[in-house]
Design a protein around this motif. Sequence first.
Motif, PDB file in Angstrom:
ATOM      1  N   VAL A  38       0.866  -1.179   0.000  1.00  0.00           N
ATOM      2  CA  VAL A  38       0.000   0.000   0.000  1.00  0.00           C
ATOM      3  C   VAL A  38       0.902   1.227   0.000  1.00  0.00           C
ATOM      4  N   VAL A  39       0.711   2.091  -0.988  1.00  0.00           N
ATOM      5  CA  VAL A  39       1.579   3.256  -1.147  1.00  0.00           C
ATOM      6  C   VAL A  39       0.770   4.548  -1.049  1.00  0.00           C
ATOM      7  N   VAL A  40       1.280   5.500  -0.283  1.00  0.00           N
ATOM      8  CA  VAL A  40       0.711   6.836  -0.216  1.00  0.00           C
ATOM      9  C   VAL A  40       1.593   7.757  -1.047  1.00  0.00           C
ATOM     10  N   SER A  41       0.999   8.418  -2.041  1.00  0.00           N
ATOM     11  CA  SER A  41       1.760   9.347  -2.873  1.00  0.00           C
ATOM     12  C   SER A  41       1.945  10.670  -2.142  1.00  0.00           C
ATOM     13  N   GLN A  42       3.197  11.115  -2.013  1.00  0.00           N
ATOM     14  CA  GLN A  42       3.457  12.377  -1.327  1.00  0.00           C
ATOM     15  C   GLN A  42       2.942  13.562  -2.135  1.00  0.00           C
ATOM     16  N   SER A  43       2.949  13.460  -3.453  1.00  0.00           N
ATOM     17  CA  SER A  43       2.553  14.596  -4.290  1.00  0.00           C
ATOM     18  C   SER A  43       1.047  14.777  -4.386  1.00  0.00           C
ATOM     19  N   THR A  44       0.275  13.684  -4.357  1.00  0.00           N
ATOM     20  CA  THR A  44      -1.177  13.786  -4.552  1.00  0.00           C
ATOM     21  C   THR A  44      -1.999  13.290  -3.371  1.00  0.00           C
ATOM     22  N   GLY A  45      -1.395  12.512  -2.476  1.00  0.00           N
ATOM     23  CA  GLY A  45      -2.156  11.924  -1.382  1.00  0.00           C
ATOM     24  C   GLY A  45      -2.916  10.675  -1.776  1.00  0.00           C
ATOM     25  N   ALA A  46      -2.851  10.285  -3.050  1.00  0.00           N
ATOM     26  CA  ALA A  46      -3.562   9.099  -3.517  1.00  0.00           C
ATOM     27  C   ALA A  46      -2.964   7.849  -2.896  1.00  0.00           C
ATOM     28  N   VAL A  47      -3.814   6.866  -2.646  1.00  0.00           N
ATOM     29  CA  VAL A  47      -3.393   5.594  -2.066  1.00  0.00           C
ATOM     30  C   VAL A  47      -3.573   4.492  -3.097  1.00  0.00           C
ATOM     31  N   ARG A  48      -2.514   3.735  -3.338  1.00  0.00           N
ATOM     32  CA  ARG A  48      -2.587   2.641  -4.306  1.00  0.00           C
ATOM     33  C   ARG A  48      -2.237   1.319  -3.635  1.00  0.00           C
ATOM     34  N   ILE A  49      -2.966   0.269  -4.027  1.00  0.00           N
ATOM     35  CA  ILE A  49      -2.681  -1.075  -3.542  1.00  0.00           C
ATOM     36  C   ILE A  49      -2.049  -1.866  -4.680  1.00  0.00           C
ATOM     37  N   PHE A  50      -0.910  -2.506  -4.390  1.00  0.00           N
ATOM     38  CA  PHE A  50      -0.177  -3.286  -5.389  1.00  0.00           C
ATOM     39  C   PHE A  50      -0.244  -4.769  -5.046  1.00  0.00           C
TER      40      PHE A  50
END
Length: 314
Positions: A273-285
Motif C-alpha cells: 500500500v503506497v501513499v503518494s506524497q505529491s497527490t495523497g492518492a493511495v494505491r494497492i499493489f
Amino acid sequence: MIAPVTVPRPIPKIELGVLALSNLAVEHLAADALMLLPEGSMDWSSVRVAAGSHRVLVASSSKRLRDAAKSAGLDPIEIEAVEVAIAERITLALIEAVANELLTSGARVVVVYSAFEAETLDSITVVRLGEHLERLTARDLRALETSVPLETLKAVVDVAVEIGREGREGKAVGTLFAIGDVRNVMARSHTLGFDPFKGYCRKERNMHDLRVREAIKEIAQLDGAFVVGRDGTVEAACRILDAPNTGLELPKGLGTRHWAAAAITKVTKTVAVVVSQSTGAVRIFQDGEVVLRVAPMSHARAMKWTDHETEFTT
C-alpha cells in the motif's frame, strides 16, 4: 423479560427528496446500484418503494439494522463500527460490496449518506470504480484476503488514507506498507539503521491499536517502508526494499515508492500500500501491478475513485 420493539423511523420529507433525486441519478447515469449509509433505523419498506426497481445496498455496522433492511428486500453490507470520515466508510462499504459479489469491480454506484445533519440522509455522491478495477474481481479480492486478511488490509488502508489526506504538521507525507510474507520481504530489504518499532512487544506494535496508528503517522515522515504481518503487527519500519524493478510496467508519473511496491510484490506474496506524497492518492499493489487506487479527500468533501489516466469525480 420481553425485548423492546424498535419502531422504524418514518422517512422525513428531506430524506424522501434525497431518495427521489438519487433514484433519478441511478436512472440517468445507468448506475448499477443505490447505496445507503444510514446512521439509524428507517422504514425500510418505504425505502424499498421509494427506490423503485433499483438495487439498494445498505451499509451498516448494526446487525439489527442490516437484518431489518434485508427483510424489506434490500442488500445489507457489514462495515466495522469505527469512527472514521465518511470517505473511508464509503471506501470500506464498496470494497465489501465487491468482495461479496454485490457489485462488479467496474460498477457505478449512487451513494446516499449523512454529511451535514446527524441521522439524516442529506447528501448524494456518484462513485465509479475505475476502469483498472475491471481486473479486480470478487475472486481476486478473496485471493488477496487469503494472503492478507481483509481486516488487516483495511487497517493499513485506513491509516494510509489518513496520511494521504492530512499529511503531518501541514506537510505532505508519502509512505509505503508491505503486508504479509514478512520473511521474504525482510530478506529482500535492508534497514536504514534506525527502526522506531524495535524493542516493543507485539501488542504495542499492532495496527489495530489506535496509539500504534498514530505513531505510524509520525514515523511515516521518515524514509523507508513499514513491514506489516498478516495479523497487523508492524514487524519493522524504515526499511529500504531491494527487489529489482526490471520487467515492470507502471503508469507515467509514479515515483520510486510505487516502483519499489511493484517490485517487491512481484517477487514475494506481499501486498503493498503506497501513499503518494505529491497527490495523497493511495494505491494497492499485488503481483507487480496496481489493483486499486483511492484518492482521499477532505472531511467536507466526498471521495473519488480513479483509473490511471482519467479521473471520475464523485
